[in-house]
Design an enzyme around this catalytic site. Structure first.
Site, PDB file in Angstrom:
ATOM      1  N   ASP A 149      -9.919  -5.794  -5.576  1.00 59.98           N
ATOM      2  CA  ASP A 149      -9.933  -4.940  -4.392  1.00 59.98           C
ATOM      3  C   ASP A 149      -9.728  -5.816  -3.161  1.00 59.98           C
ATOM      4  O   ASP A 149     -10.370  -6.858  -3.010  1.00 59.98           O
ATOM      5  CB  ASP A 149     -11.286  -4.223  -4.332  1.00 59.98           C
ATOM      6  CG  ASP A 149     -11.431  -3.295  -3.144  1.00 59.98           C
ATOM      7  OD1 ASP A 149     -10.462  -3.132  -2.385  1.00 59.98           O
ATOM      8  OD2 ASP A 149     -12.532  -2.745  -2.977  1.00 59.98           O
ATOM      9  N   ARG A 197      12.875  -0.738  -4.798  1.00 63.90           N
ATOM     10  CA  ARG A 197      13.171   0.589  -5.339  1.00 63.90           C
ATOM     11  C   ARG A 197      12.287   1.652  -4.684  1.00 63.90           C
ATOM     12  O   ARG A 197      12.715   2.777  -4.434  1.00 63.90           O
ATOM     13  CB  ARG A 197      12.973   0.577  -6.858  1.00 63.90           C
ATOM     14  CG  ARG A 197      14.166   0.024  -7.612  1.00 63.90           C
ATOM     15  CD  ARG A 197      13.942  -0.014  -9.085  1.00 63.90           C
ATOM     16  NE  ARG A 197      13.037  -1.108  -9.463  1.00 63.90           N
ATOM     17  CZ  ARG A 197      12.720  -1.402 -10.718  1.00 63.90           C
ATOM     18  NH1 ARG A 197      13.200  -0.664 -11.698  1.00 63.90           N
ATOM     19  NH2 ARG A 197      11.931  -2.411 -10.990  1.00 63.90           N
ATOM     20  N   LYS A 256      -3.360  13.881   1.803  1.00 61.71           N
ATOM     21  CA  LYS A 256      -4.266  14.954   2.209  1.00 61.71           C
ATOM     22  C   LYS A 256      -5.210  14.475   3.315  1.00 61.71           C
ATOM     23  O   LYS A 256      -5.755  13.378   3.250  1.00 61.71           O
ATOM     24  CB  LYS A 256      -5.069  15.445   1.011  1.00 61.71           C
ATOM     25  CG  LYS A 256      -4.204  16.115  -0.063  1.00 61.71           C
ATOM     26  CD  LYS A 256      -5.032  16.592  -1.225  1.00 61.71           C
ATOM     27  CE  LYS A 256      -4.159  17.252  -2.289  1.00 61.71           C
ATOM     28  NZ  LYS A 256      -4.953  17.701  -3.469  1.00 61.71           N
ATOM     29  N   GLU A 297      -3.295  -7.111  -6.554  1.00 58.63           N
ATOM     30  CA  GLU A 297      -2.791  -5.886  -7.166  1.00 58.63           C
ATOM     31  C   GLU A 297      -3.784  -5.421  -8.233  1.00 58.63           C
ATOM     32  O   GLU A 297      -4.298  -6.248  -8.998  1.00 58.63           O
ATOM     33  CB  GLU A 297      -1.416  -6.144  -7.783  1.00 58.63           C
ATOM     34  CG  GLU A 297      -0.810  -4.972  -8.521  1.00 58.63           C
ATOM     35  CD  GLU A 297      -0.716  -3.723  -7.651  1.00 58.63           C
ATOM     36  OE1 GLU A 297      -1.328  -2.706  -8.034  1.00 58.63           O
ATOM     37  OE2 GLU A 297      -0.053  -3.776  -6.592  1.00 58.63           O
ATOM     38  N   ASP A 310       6.716   4.359   4.896  1.00 61.93           N
ATOM     39  CA  ASP A 310       7.741   5.382   5.072  1.00 61.93           C
ATOM     40  C   ASP A 310       7.116   6.739   5.381  1.00 61.93           C
ATOM     41  O   ASP A 310       7.817   7.750   5.376  1.00 61.93           O
ATOM     42  CB  ASP A 310       8.650   5.472   3.840  1.00 61.93           C
ATOM     43  CG  ASP A 310       7.895   5.815   2.564  1.00 61.93           C
ATOM     44  OD1 ASP A 310       6.666   5.608   2.523  1.00 61.93           O
ATOM     45  OD2 ASP A 310       8.523   6.274   1.586  1.00 61.93           O
ATOM     46  N   ASP A 370      -0.753   3.022  -0.167  1.00 61.42           N
ATOM     47  CA  ASP A 370      -0.947   4.427  -0.535  1.00 61.42           C
ATOM     48  C   ASP A 370      -1.235   5.237   0.725  1.00 61.42           C
ATOM     49  O   ASP A 370      -2.191   4.955   1.440  1.00 61.42           O
ATOM     50  CB  ASP A 370      -2.123   4.532  -1.510  1.00 61.42           C
ATOM     51  CG  ASP A 370      -2.177   5.898  -2.191  1.00 61.42           C
ATOM     52  OD1 ASP A 370      -1.807   6.896  -1.540  1.00 61.42           O
ATOM     53  OD2 ASP A 370      -2.610   5.962  -3.356  1.00 61.42           O
ATOM     54  N   GLU A 387      -0.112 -10.892   0.153  1.00 63.05           N
ATOM     55  CA  GLU A 387       0.421  -9.533   0.101  1.00 63.05           C
ATOM     56  C   GLU A 387      -0.577  -8.642  -0.623  1.00 63.05           C
ATOM     57  O   GLU A 387      -0.943  -8.909  -1.779  1.00 63.05           O
ATOM     58  CB  GLU A 387       1.773  -9.492  -0.607  1.00 63.05           C
ATOM     59  CG  GLU A 387       2.392  -8.098  -0.615  1.00 63.05           C
ATOM     60  CD  GLU A 387       3.761  -8.037  -1.277  1.00 63.05           C
ATOM     61  OE1 GLU A 387       4.099  -6.971  -1.823  1.00 63.05           O
ATOM     62  OE2 GLU A 387       4.491  -9.055  -1.241  1.00 63.05           O
TER      63      GLU A 387
END
Length: 247
Positions: free
Chosen positions: A131, A225, A158, A104, A190, A154, A79
């Site tokens: 990374d 969450r 922009k 992470e 999302d 992420d 993951e």
């Protein structure tokens, strides 16, 4: 892994780097509770890999041996951006015969994952602060992953920052190298414009097969969450899936 002078140096060096990274490096202080989890568990569950120039890099020539890392031979799921470990710990609890590797760069998130692992008695997880691109392109052995999961990366909203999005045509050979034939590449977001990009990328990805449309929601992915916040403001969650073809 307290982040002090080295992290400040990494941030200072960031504008001069030639490579584009898909994350913002964040350290952050650990609460007493998280520091305790780190002190007790990091030596066992957070892999200490040799580094290159920065604290999230991988030294040239280093290859990770998953069987040595986990102490067994088992299916391996990776993951990217495991965050606080909500999805990772849930999956590991539900699949004790599978090994889970979380990448992470947010240290408090790694510490929170360790805390959750201890709470649920989960031991089939290893974490690396690294990374994702060098990790998949050279740290991991070729064709070692049964699944690659990227949940809510992420979105870099922009337009001028879209080049930083992880899921791109340039990432396809990296994913293809790491996955076994028949291995599954799963994603969710999302943000609709990023979802469209993901779907376009996998539909034209060499060496992968897809349904051509959105995938059904992956049942082994809990509503975290983070996802709940997206749902609360009316965003549609999109799942994307591709399978690596056999040679």
């Amino acid at each position: 892994m307290p982040q002090t002078a080295e992290d400040r140096r990494d941030r200072a060096e960031e504008p001069s780097r030639r490579e584009i990274v898909s994350f913002t490096r964040r350290g952050g202080r650990l609460t007493e509770r998280l520091q305790g989890a780190w002190d007790d568990l990091a030596e066992r569950f957070v892999a200490d890999i040799p580094r290159g120039r920065t604290s999230t890099s991988v030294a040239e020539g280093f290859t990770l041996d998953p069987a040595t890392l986990f102490g067994r031979e088992a299916p391996l799921v990776l993951e990217i951006g495991s965050g606080r470990g909500e999805s990772l710990v849930h999956a590991a609890r539900e699949n004790p015969d599978t090994d889970f590797l979380g990448l992470e760069v947010y240290v408090p998130g790694v510490a929170q994952t360790l805390l959750s692992m201890r709470h649920h008695g989960v031991e089939n997880i290893r974490l690396i602060i690294v990374d994702a691109v060098p990790a998949l392109s050279r740290m991991l052995p070729a064709e070692c992953l049964d699944e690659l999961r990227i949940w809510f990366p992420d979105p870099w909203h922009k337009t001028r920052h879209h080049k930083r999005r992880l899921v791109s045509d340039e990432f396809v050979p990296v994913a293809r190298r790491a996955l076994k034939p028949g291995g599954v590449w799963r994603m969710a977001t999302d943000w609709q414009d990023y979802a469209d990009q993901m779907l376009d990328v996998v539909n034209r990805a060499e060496g992968f097969t897809t349904s051509g449309d959105w995938a059904e929601r992956f049942p082994d992915r809990p509503v975290t969450r983070f996802e709940a916040k997206g749902l609360a403001v009316g965003r549609t969650i999109r799942d994307v899936k591709a399978i690596k073809m056999s040679a």
